[in-house]
Design an enzyme around this catalytic site. Structure first.
Site, PDB file in Angstrom:
ATOM      1  N   LYS A  65      84.728  72.491  18.148  1.00  0.00           N
ATOM      2  CA  LYS A  65      83.194  72.332  19.278  1.00  0.00           C
ATOM      3  C   LYS A  65      82.695  70.930  18.313  1.00  0.00           C
ATOM      4  O   LYS A  65      83.181  70.861  16.273  1.00  0.00           O
ATOM      5  CB  LYS A  65      82.797  74.057  18.667  1.00  0.00           C
ATOM      6  CG  LYS A  65      81.058  73.724  19.347  1.00  0.00           C
ATOM      7  CD  LYS A  65      81.868  74.742  21.246  1.00  0.00           C
ATOM      8  CE  LYS A  65      80.757  74.531  21.518  1.00  0.00           C
ATOM      9  NZ  LYS A  65      81.520  75.455  23.632  1.00  0.00           N
ATOM     10  N   GLY A 165      71.073  84.746  33.907  1.00  0.00           N
ATOM     11  CA  GLY A 165      71.160  83.355  33.900  1.00  0.00           C
ATOM     12  C   GLY A 165      71.682  83.734  34.904  1.00  0.00           C
ATOM     13  O   GLY A 165      73.198  83.073  34.510  1.00  0.00           O
ATOM     14  N   VAL A 166      71.717  82.710  35.719  1.00  0.00           N
ATOM     15  CA  VAL A 166      72.449  81.628  36.928  1.00  0.00           C
ATOM     16  C   VAL A 166      72.272  80.472  37.093  1.00  0.00           C
ATOM     17  O   VAL A 166      71.677  79.748  38.062  1.00  0.00           O
ATOM     18  CB  VAL A 166      71.508  82.514  38.209  1.00  0.00           C
ATOM     19  CG1 VAL A 166      72.011  84.144  38.355  1.00  0.00           C
ATOM     20  CG2 VAL A 166      69.561  83.087  37.660  1.00  0.00           C
ATOM     21  N   ASN A 168      75.310  77.608  36.154  1.00  0.00           N
ATOM     22  CA  ASN A 168      76.728  77.318  36.707  1.00  0.00           C
ATOM     23  C   ASN A 168      77.265  78.064  36.771  1.00  0.00           C
ATOM     24  O   ASN A 168      77.482  78.302  38.178  1.00  0.00           O
ATOM     25  CB  ASN A 168      76.991  76.057  35.954  1.00  0.00           C
ATOM     26  CG  ASN A 168      76.439  74.013  35.972  1.00  0.00           C
ATOM     27  OD1 ASN A 168      76.738  74.404  36.799  1.00  0.00           O
ATOM     28  ND2 ASN A 168      76.025  74.162  34.968  1.00  0.00           N
ATOM     29  N   VAL A 169      77.936  78.656  36.339  1.00  0.00           N
ATOM     30  CA  VAL A 169      78.645  80.203  35.879  1.00  0.00           C
ATOM     31  C   VAL A 169      77.872  81.508  36.477  1.00  0.00           C
ATOM     32  O   VAL A 169      78.391  81.788  37.506  1.00  0.00           O
ATOM     33  CB  VAL A 169      79.197  80.734  34.584  1.00  0.00           C
ATOM     34  CG1 VAL A 169      79.885  82.070  34.708  1.00  0.00           C
ATOM     35  CG2 VAL A 169      79.443  79.839  33.583  1.00  0.00           C
TER      36      VAL A 169
END
Ligand code: NAD
Length: 339
Positions: A65, A165-166, A168-169
């Site tokens: 990372k 959490g809406v 990209n995924v």
């Protein structure tokens, strides 16, 4: 590897956690960390997670990372990104960057001007594009496996999923679950994103704090890490947790807390490997046709982890960690990556 480039203002850290299975692939995150210690902690945790995710997904990649310390909205310049690209190049292929929080495919294109060690490129740049739809497809497989284990059927018809959490995924997950007959409850700290899920997928919107106790069968963390902690776990109504976020548990003991509450937790690094499978196909140029079938295989992977855990009266993280460690061990000592 620490990087400080006075000319461009770049301050960054690259963490190569493990290259036993292949070069260490992981996102390049740009975030205004409050301190260098925070940045180092984050990059080490995230690179560790990537090793485990790659091993569980069965791809020939290690875990790494990188982070650029700074505000992506104000501090990101081409010169800074190119400096980062040169630093990645210095690692001689041991680390491969991808997009992450605070970076996007356009930034990957800039890094690519300095190093070939970049994945998750746009289709126009020779890549396979946004991996998020495949990450969401993998999360659906994790949900189906958990449903089989807990209820005897993988069907999501009529099941309520609370998505935290809406982006990209999360939004792709809304689409797939709606197609499969599920009902949705969503939250997002950015209100317009939650509203979009309500408009397009008829999702019920709740506040970011209400999502934990919302009446749902499944809780799918798809925002930031650490949202499953001693404060939130007692509030969950869902009996299954499966989502895309990295490092969902605030600490390892939270796996035990979930288990003791009778909540079936599919380890994040098993459930969210779909995007990495797509990135691996891009990196090794194995073609995009097989990606979806490979991501669907996460269903069997998740089911096997959950069933083994049940048979051993333990929780799934214990089993998944063991599988990864055995896989790494089988490949023997750390080996240099052949360039
Ligand atoms: P994203 O930035 O597109 O979406 C995240 C969403 O969560 C945003 O809409 C944001 O407003 C919202 N959010 C942030 N904090 C929140 C909070 N406390 N409560 C509610 N909402 C909050 O990111 P993404 O690409 O959708 O990724 C989601 C998560 O999955 C991240 O943790 C990411 O590291 C992980 N992940 C993503 C992929 C991928 O393919 N994109 C692959 C593996 C893991």
């Amino acid at each position: 590897m620490f990087i400080a480039d006075a000319d461009t203002g770049l301050r960054a850290v690259i963490a190569v956690h493990n290259t036993t299975l292949g070069p260490a692939l992981g996102g390049c995150r740009m975030y205004p960390y409050a301190s260098d210690d925070d940045a180092i902690r984050d990059v080490l945790r995230l690179s560790h997670g990537m090793t485990y995710k790659a091993a569980m997904a069965g791809v020939h990649l290690g875990g790494g990372k990188s982070i650029i310390i700074g505000d992506p909205r104000s501090a990101k310049t081409e010169a800074l990104l190119r400096s980062m690209g040169r630093a990645i190049r210095e690692l001689g292929g041991r680390y491969i960057a991808g997009e992450d929080m605070g970076t996007d495919p356009a930034d990957m294109r800039v890094l690519r001007r300095e190093t070939v060690s970049v994945s998750c490129l746009d289709v126009q740049d020779g890549g396979y594009g946004d991996p998020s739809p495949m990450t969401a497809l993998g999360v659906v497989q994790a949900i189906r496996a958990a449903l089989v284990e807990q209820r005897g059927s993988p069907s999501t018809a009529g099941v309520t999923v609370a998505i935290q959490g809406v982006g990209n995924v999360g939004l792709n997950l809304c689409r797939l679950l709606t197609e499969a007959g599920a009902k949705l409850v969503v939250c997002d700290s950015y209100a317009p994103s939650a509203q979009r899920a309500a408009d397009v997928y008829n999702a019920l919107v709740v506040g970011p704090e209400e999502i934990y106790s919302s009446a749902a069968d499944i809780f799918a963390p798809c925002a930031v890490g650490g949202t499953l902690n001693p404060g939130t776990i007692p509030r969950l109504k869902a009996t299954i947790v499966a989502g895309a976020a990295n490092n969902q548990l605030a600490d390892e003991d939270c796996a035990r807390r979930l288990y003791e509450r009778g909540i079936l937790y599919v380890p994040d690094f098993v459930a969210n490997g779909g995007g990495l499978i797509a990135c691996a196909a891009e990196w090794y140029k194995t073609g995009s046709q097989k990606i979806e079938a490979d991501v669907r295989k996460l269903y069997e992977t998740c089911l096997s982890v959950l069933q083994t855990a049940a048979a051993e009266n333990t929780y799934p993280v214990v089993v998944a960690n063991r599988i990864v460690e055995q896989r790494l061990h089988r490949y023997g000592q750390r080996r240099a990556v052949t360039l």
